[in-house]
Design a protein around this motif. Structure first.
Motif, short mmCIF file in Angstrom:
data_model
loop_
_atom_site.label_atom_id
_atom_site.label_comp_id
_atom_site.label_asym_id
_atom_site.label_seq_id
_atom_site.Cartn_x
_atom_site.Cartn_y
_atom_site.Cartn_z
N HIS A 76 0.84 -1.20 0.00
CA HIS A 76 0.00 0.00 0.00
C HIS A 76 0.88 1.26 0.00
N ILE A 77 1.88 1.24 -0.84
CA ILE A 77 2.87 2.31 -0.87
C ILE A 77 2.23 3.67 -1.14
N ASP A 78 1.07 3.71 -1.77
CA ASP A 78 0.41 4.98 -2.05
C ASP A 78 -0.05 5.67 -0.77
N GLU A 79 -0.08 4.95 0.31
CA GLU A 79 -0.58 5.49 1.56
C GLU A 79 0.48 6.18 2.40
N ILE A 80 1.75 6.12 1.97
CA ILE A 80 2.81 6.77 2.73
C ILE A 80 3.70 7.55 1.77
N GLU A 81 4.40 8.53 2.31
CA GLU A 81 5.31 9.34 1.51
C GLU A 81 6.57 9.63 2.34
N PRO A 82 7.75 9.36 1.78
CA PRO A 82 8.98 9.61 2.55
C PRO A 82 9.18 11.11 2.77
N ARG A 83 9.57 11.49 3.95
CA ARG A 83 9.79 12.90 4.28
C ARG A 83 11.23 13.18 4.67
N GLU A 84 11.89 12.21 5.25
CA GLU A 84 13.26 12.41 5.72
C GLU A 84 13.94 11.05 5.73
N ALA A 85 15.20 11.01 5.32
CA ALA A 85 15.92 9.74 5.34
C ALA A 85 17.35 9.98 5.80
N VAL A 86 17.80 9.14 6.70
CA VAL A 86 19.18 9.15 7.16
C VAL A 86 19.68 7.74 7.01
N LEU A 87 20.80 7.59 6.32
CA LEU A 87 21.34 6.27 6.06
C LEU A 87 22.76 6.18 6.59
N GLY A 88 23.04 5.13 7.32
CA GLY A 88 24.40 4.91 7.80
C GLY A 88 24.80 3.47 7.51
N VAL A 89 26.02 3.30 7.02
CA VAL A 89 26.55 1.97 6.78
C VAL A 89 27.90 1.90 7.46
N GLU A 90 28.13 0.84 8.23
CA GLU A 90 29.40 0.69 8.93
C GLU A 90 29.82 -0.76 8.94
N PRO A 91 31.12 -1.01 9.07
CA PRO A 91 31.59 -2.40 9.12
C PRO A 91 31.00 -3.13 10.33
N SER A 92 30.86 -4.44 10.20
CA SER A 92 30.30 -5.27 11.25
C SER A 92 31.15 -6.52 11.39
N ASP A 93 31.13 -7.13 12.56
CA ASP A 93 31.84 -8.39 12.78
C ASP A 93 31.03 -9.59 12.30
N GLY A 94 29.84 -9.35 11.78
CA GLY A 94 28.99 -10.43 11.30
C GLY A 94 27.65 -10.41 12.00
N PRO A 95 26.81 -11.38 11.70
CA PRO A 95 25.49 -11.43 12.33
C PRO A 95 25.60 -11.58 13.85
N SER A 96 24.67 -10.96 14.55
CA SER A 96 24.63 -11.13 16.00
C SER A 96 24.16 -12.54 16.31
N GLU A 97 24.33 -12.97 17.53
CA GLU A 97 23.89 -14.32 17.92
C GLU A 97 22.39 -14.47 17.70
N GLU A 98 21.61 -13.40 17.96
CA GLU A 98 20.17 -13.45 17.75
C GLU A 98 19.84 -13.70 16.28
N GLU A 99 20.55 -13.01 15.37
CA GLU A 99 20.32 -13.20 13.94
C GLU A 99 20.64 -14.62 13.51
N GLU A 100 21.73 -15.18 14.03
CA GLU A 100 22.11 -16.55 13.68
C GLU A 100 21.06 -17.54 14.17
N GLU A 101 20.53 -17.32 15.38
CA GLU A 101 19.48 -18.19 15.91
C GLU A 101 18.24 -18.13 15.05
N GLU A 102 17.86 -16.91 14.59
CA GLU A 102 16.67 -16.76 13.75
C GLU A 102 16.86 -17.46 12.41
N GLU A 103 18.08 -17.41 11.83
CA GLU A 103 18.36 -18.10 10.58
C GLU A 103 18.12 -19.59 10.73
N HIS A 104 18.55 -20.16 11.84
CA HIS A 104 18.38 -21.60 12.05
C HIS A 104 16.91 -21.95 12.23
#
Length: 107
Positions: A76-104
């Motif tokens: 329903h993309i017609d129902e929302i409109e972007p007004r502000e966006a902030v994007l940050g990308v940074e190095p990571s050591d990999g998935p957190s333990e929670e993410e790994e558990e969810e993958e399994h």
């Protein structure tokens, strides 16, 4: 429903594995050099240097993600409109333990 404006702040955290930093950088450099990038020649050179010097690929990835891409995740993309966006990308050591558990769980 009231006519008052309503705003929602969407926060997304995503960990990606970079399989080919060179290809990621090449794609970002193509975006930087594209005429629609609306950069001065000085800005192009500066951004290209940042992308090329970043061995993690974070600077390159930041060039390749548009906030509008996130909106494609919402039905329903017609129902929302972007007004502000902030994007940050940074190095990571990999998935957190929670993410790994969810993958399994989803496998």
């Amino acid at each position: 429903m009231s006519d008052a404006q309503k705003f929602l702040r969407l926060t997304v955290e995503l960990t990606v594995e970079v399989l080919d930093v060179d290809a990621l950088q090449a794609a970002a450099l193509a975006e930087i050099r594209h005429p629609d990038a609306e950069l001065t020649e000085e800005e192009r050179a500066e951004q290209a240097e940042l992308v090329s010097a970043d061995e993690t690929g974070a600077s390159a990835l930041q060039w390749l993600i548009e906030p509008e891409h996130v909106l494609q995740l919402v039905e329903h993309i017609d129902e929302i409109e972007p007004r502000e966006a902030v994007l940050g990308v940074e190095p990571s050591d990999g998935p957190s333990e929670e993410e790994e558990e969810e993958e399994h769980i989803h496998d």
